[in-house]
Design an enzyme around this catalytic site. Structure first.
Site, PDB file in Angstrom:
ATOM      1  N   HIS A 151       0.814  -1.209   0.000  1.00  0.00           N
ATOM      2  CA  HIS A 151       0.000   0.000   0.000  1.00  0.00           C
ATOM      3  C   HIS A 151       0.852   1.265   0.000  1.00  0.00           C
ATOM      4  O   HIS A 151       0.481   2.266  -0.610  1.00  0.00           O
ATOM      5  CB  HIS A 151      -0.912  -0.010   1.230  1.00  0.00           C
ATOM      6  CG  HIS A 151      -2.066   0.926   1.134  1.00  0.00           C
ATOM      7  ND1 HIS A 151      -3.191   0.652   0.384  1.00  0.00           N
ATOM      8  CD2 HIS A 151      -2.284   2.150   1.680  1.00  0.00           C
ATOM      9  CE1 HIS A 151      -4.047   1.660   0.480  1.00  0.00           C
ATOM     10  NE2 HIS A 151      -3.521   2.574   1.254  1.00  0.00           N
ATOM     11  N   TYR A 158       4.386   0.384  -3.098  1.00  0.00           N
ATOM     12  CA  TYR A 158       4.123  -0.032  -4.480  1.00  0.00           C
ATOM     13  C   TYR A 158       5.204  -0.981  -4.998  1.00  0.00           C
ATOM     14  O   TYR A 158       5.622  -0.912  -6.150  1.00  0.00           O
ATOM     15  CB  TYR A 158       4.026   1.202  -5.388  1.00  0.00           C
ATOM     16  CG  TYR A 158       2.857   2.112  -5.079  1.00  0.00           C
ATOM     17  CD1 TYR A 158       1.634   1.915  -5.698  1.00  0.00           C
ATOM     18  CD2 TYR A 158       2.974   3.142  -4.161  1.00  0.00           C
ATOM     19  CE1 TYR A 158       0.544   2.725  -5.409  1.00  0.00           C
ATOM     20  CE2 TYR A 158       1.886   3.958  -3.859  1.00  0.00           C
ATOM     21  CZ  TYR A 158       0.681   3.747  -4.485  1.00  0.00           C
ATOM     22  OH  TYR A 158      -0.392   4.537  -4.200  1.00  0.00           O
ATOM     23  N   HIS A 171     -10.528   1.968  -0.797  1.00  0.00           N
ATOM     24  CA  HIS A 171     -10.723   1.518   0.584  1.00  0.00           C
ATOM     25  C   HIS A 171     -11.461   0.187   0.526  1.00  0.00           C
ATOM     26  O   HIS A 171     -12.550   0.039   1.074  1.00  0.00           O
ATOM     27  CB  HIS A 171     -11.504   2.572   1.378  1.00  0.00           C
ATOM     28  CG  HIS A 171     -10.846   2.917   2.673  1.00  0.00           C
ATOM     29  ND1 HIS A 171     -11.543   3.143   3.835  1.00  0.00           N
ATOM     30  CD2 HIS A 171      -9.537   3.054   3.011  1.00  0.00           C
ATOM     31  CE1 HIS A 171     -10.703   3.424   4.811  1.00  0.00           C
ATOM     32  NE2 HIS A 171      -9.482   3.373   4.336  1.00  0.00           N
ATOM     33  N   SER A 206      -5.634   6.548  12.877  1.00  0.00           N
ATOM     34  CA  SER A 206      -6.707   7.437  13.309  1.00  0.00           C
ATOM     35  C   SER A 206      -6.864   8.551  12.293  1.00  0.00           C
ATOM     36  O   SER A 206      -5.880   9.049  11.727  1.00  0.00           O
ATOM     37  CB  SER A 206      -6.398   8.017  14.687  1.00  0.00           C
ATOM     38  OG  SER A 206      -6.420   7.004  15.673  1.00  0.00           O
ATOM     39  N   ASN A 237      -3.636   5.304  -7.344  1.00  0.00           N
ATOM     40  CA  ASN A 237      -3.572   4.377  -6.229  1.00  0.00           C
ATOM     41  C   ASN A 237      -3.566   2.958  -6.789  1.00  0.00           C
ATOM     42  O   ASN A 237      -4.261   2.661  -7.758  1.00  0.00           O
ATOM     43  CB  ASN A 237      -4.807   4.584  -5.334  1.00  0.00           C
ATOM     44  CG  ASN A 237      -4.952   3.509  -4.278  1.00  0.00           C
ATOM     45  OD1 ASN A 237      -4.219   3.489  -3.308  1.00  0.00           O
ATOM     46  ND2 ASN A 237      -5.912   2.613  -4.468  1.00  0.00           N
ATOM     47  N   SER A 256      -4.253  -0.970  -5.644  1.00  0.00           N
ATOM     48  CA  SER A 256      -4.804  -1.858  -4.619  1.00  0.00           C
ATOM     49  C   SER A 256      -4.698  -3.286  -5.132  1.00  0.00           C
ATOM     50  O   SER A 256      -5.456  -3.693  -6.011  1.00  0.00           O
ATOM     51  CB  SER A 256      -6.273  -1.491  -4.331  1.00  0.00           C
ATOM     52  OG  SER A 256      -6.846  -2.424  -3.431  1.00  0.00           O
TER      53      SER A 256
END
Length: 744
Positions: A53, A56, A99, A317, A538, A540
């Site tokens: 993540h 890469y 996500h 958080s 991004n 994933s």
């Protein structure tokens, strides 16, 4: 403060590196690099920074194939988000982020934090977010589990976006068995700034303070980055400790405080604490600057007692930023932080030595070369192997079925397929009109947002088709870029740049990496031909559940410029009597199509062929026609082909149509073909000569196939036969009612 020695407990804990996601070889590489065994905290730092993540490590080599530079690109990959110039010293900032794994475990919380995270990526660049979109994939919408995931993801996106006041203006949702165990939740945000407001995630000025801005740090989301860098298992789905919890009100205040600090000119560098939290933000800022950093963890605001350095550094958080300012501006920072009700302690210092040091309760608990965490992360190019299924599927007849008995019924059934049907059930939960600049809301080819009070606007879309990529990764990769660009062109926009959300299975399986590699090849070729740079994105990977990978699913978010609001075009018919045109050639291409899935219950064959030179010429001609004021409505042909496109134009325009189509193809293979490089357009009859002349000059195939009707009738003739005679009201009821019916 002296050099630390690992305790027996720490030495024992080092054996847990594999559970943190590090391989034996990676752990050995770390010990050789730093000349000793890392302690428990340091192993944690490497485990997140060397995770897929953050580093890469399996995708970096492939990503270098993308074009990333162009005259309009002000910031390419490598920062929180990319930036393209839109003239008048203004620029738009945008990025897409996934996500996925968290959304399979905690769909409401994870989708909300996904929105919050991508918002921070954009406003960390100095831009005020002006629009958000999403691209979602779920299993078939016929089980309680999938219905719950869909409902909760939409609820989470709406809750966060609506509260912070950023309009959700578009997106896409597809349903397929491939995503049953591993849904995809990709969120995109676009922001606006002036050129002189651009900020980057860097450290600046030796001795300058490093400031923690935002909410307190808890134990939520620890190891979220490594959780997102492995396959989902049944055990993962029972746990939610790796899912961070968002707070939209705090997110709004952090956004306002950050933007005010940037506007006041006191911020030298800023980055959000996203994946890997405080670790990634501080290490990446140091690496990009060629400097080091020392952090005192005693000053980190904590909402839970007895948090260890490991927990504080790996916590994800939400609603937290890391800033660097000059010492003389500390008072201003504190004033603005107090105004917005957010924490803003000094937790560190920029140092000349390129080391990454952490102190806790007077002890040095980590001391590592910055580059070892970032630039020296391993880079892999796994073995590849063409998937065994591919040749078998590609050799199958894509249409081993007879014509439908009723074409009207076939069209109704297609309009009711959840991937084709209206997504109003979802987007009616979003505040699409926040900020008052939404010109075209969800439901057309692309969203359109006005730039301030000017006549200038941007069009935005998200697009992807995992079925095509599954059947032919290279061709599917080309199509995803072309389709996104067509959506913008159909809205009157010139594409400026794209952001990629690359969702694939485990790269450690040769057939998955082959899909990844070849789809990147196709996407890169399309980007070069259509002159669309990839400026952010991004990756994933490991999107698998219980050993089964999703369809390889690259998602493209794309932004285009409309210089004058008078040139905005939508898909719905405008005026009775307008002439309807089909531009582009139709071939019997139903491989991977919605029609094929409806008839067979699966996909097979090959996806549609695409000639990128033809695509480029078609897009340019259509955009020219729009800019000349010759086009009343425009809709690109995608899922369901010409029949579905005609129905959607009728439903959106609340008017009917009568068309006569002619071809040697079997009617259903023409009507429901998903051939590429095609547009459905309507024009004023007075513009016929100019419009046809423009298309002829571009040497494009086209046909005037009918006229817009004001009586709500839908009449489709094929050769000498009237295949479909119905009314728009019936089509609309089927299209709009499908998802609410399934959800209720």
């Amino acid at each position: 403060m002296g050099t630390f020695e690992p305790t027996p407990e720490q030495i024992a804990a080092q054996r847990l590196y594999a559970e943190m996601g590090l391989s034996d070889e990676e752990y050995q590489r770390i010990t050789e690099r730093i000349g000793r065994q890392p302690n428990y905290t340091e192993v944690g730092l490497y485990s997140v920074m060397w995770s897929e993540h953050c580093s890469y490590k399996h995708s970096k080599k492939q990503l270098r194939k993308f074009p990333t530079k162009a005259a309009q690109v002000l910031q390419g990959p490598g920062e929180g988000a990319g930036i393209v110039d839109i003239g008048d010293q203004q620029a738009v900032v945008f990025k897409i982020e996934s996500h996925n794994h968290p959304s399979a475990v905690e769909p409401y919380e994870a989708s909300a934090t996904g929105v919050g995270g991508i918002l921070r990526d954009v406003f960390s660049m100095g831009a005020r977010p002006i629009a958000s979109l999403n691209s979602l994939r779920f299993g078939e919408l016929d089980t309680p589990r999938v219905k719950e995931l869909f409902s909760e993801v939409i609820r989470g996106i709406a809750a966060y976006g609506n509260h912070v006041g950023v309009p959700t203006v578009g997106g896409e949702v597809y349903f397929d068995e491939s995503y049953e165990g591993n849904p995809l939740v990709n969120a995109m945000v676009v922001g606006l700034l002036n050129h002189d407001q651009i900020k980057r995630g860097v450290l600046e000025g030796v001795g300058n303070p490093v400031i923690y801005l935002g909410a307190t740090t808890g134990r939520d989301g620890i190891h979220g980055a490594t959780f997102a860098s492995g396959e989902l298992s049944e055990e993962d789905e029972k746990q939610s400790s790796s899912v961070a919890i968002g707070d939209a009100e705090m997110g709004r205040r952090v956004m306002e405080a950050t933007l005010e600090l940037i506007q006041r000119g006191v911020v030298l560098g800023v980055q959000d604490m996203g994946a890997a939290g405080l670790t990634s933000s501080s290490a990446e800022m140091a690496a990009k600057s060629g400097l080091g950093v020392e952090l005192n963890l005693d000053h980190v605001p904590q909402r839970e007692v007895n948090m260890s350095p490991y927990e504080m550094m790996l916590s994800e958080s939400q609603e937290r930023m890391l800033l660097v300012v000059a010492k003389e501006n500390l008072v201003t920072v504190q004033e603005i932080a107090e105004k917005w009700g957010v924490h803003a302690p000094v937790i560190g210092t920029v140092i000349q030595e390129q080391q990454y040091r952490l102190f806790y309760q007077g002890e040095l608990v980590a001391d590592l070369p910055v580059a070892s965490l970032t630039d020296e992360a391993p880079v892999y190019e796994p073995p590849v192997e063409e998937p065994a299924y591919l040749k078998e599927l590609q050799q199958e007849d894509p249409a081993p079925f007879a014509e439908p008995e009723s074409y009207a019924e076939a069209l109704l059934q297609l309009l009711q397929q959840p991937s084709v049907a209206s997504k109003e059930w979802a987007y009616q939960q979003f505040d699409c009109e926040a900020q008052g600049n939404t010109v075209v809301a969800p439901g057309s080819d692309a969203a359109v947002v006005r730039i301030g009070d000017s006549k200038k606007a941007i069009a935005i879309t998200t697009d992807g088709n995992g079925r095509y990529v599954y059947l032919d990764p290279e061709v599917g990769g080309k199509i995803v870029i072309a389709e996104a660009a067509r959506n913008l062109v159909a809205s009157g926009a010139q594409p400026l740049g794209a952001t990629d959300g690359l969702n694939y299975g485990s790269p450690e399986k040769p057939e998955n990496y082959w899909q990844f590699q070849h789809s990147i090849d196709g996407m890169a070729e399309a980007c070069n031909t259509l002159a669309v740079p990839i400026i952010s994105g991004n990756v994933s990977l490991y999107n698998e559940a219980n050993g089964k990978a999703i369809y390889p699913t690259p998602i493209i978010g794309m932004v285009g410029l409309i210089p004058d609001l008078d040139q905005v075009v939508t898909q719905g018919w405008k005026t009775e009597g307008d002439l309807v045109y089909l531009v582009g050639a139709t071939l019997p291409e139903v491989g991977g199509s919605e029609y094929q899935k409806l008839r067979l219950g699966r996909i097979t064959g090959r996806p549609p062929y695409i000639d990128l030179q033809v695509e480029q010429a078609t897009q340019q001609a259509i955009l020219t026609a729009i800019r000349k004021g010759l086009v009343q409505s425009a809709h690109d042909l995608a899922e369901g082909g010409i029949a579905v496109a005609l129905a959607e134009a009728c439903i959106s325009g609340e008017q009917g149509v009568e068309v006569a189509l002619a071809s040697d193809l079997r009617p259903d293979l023409f009507l429901f073909s998903e051939s590429q490089s095609r547009f459905l357009l309507s024009i004023n009859p007075a513009d016929r000569e100019a419009f046809e002349g423009l298309l002829a000059e571009a040497k494009l195939p086209f046909a005037q196939i009918g006229q817009v009707r004001g009586d709500g009738a839908f009449i489709l003739k094929y050769g000498d036969h009237a295949l479909i005679e119905t009314d728009v009201e019936k089509l609309s009821a089927a299209w709009k009612g499908a998802i609410p019916c399934l959800m209720n």
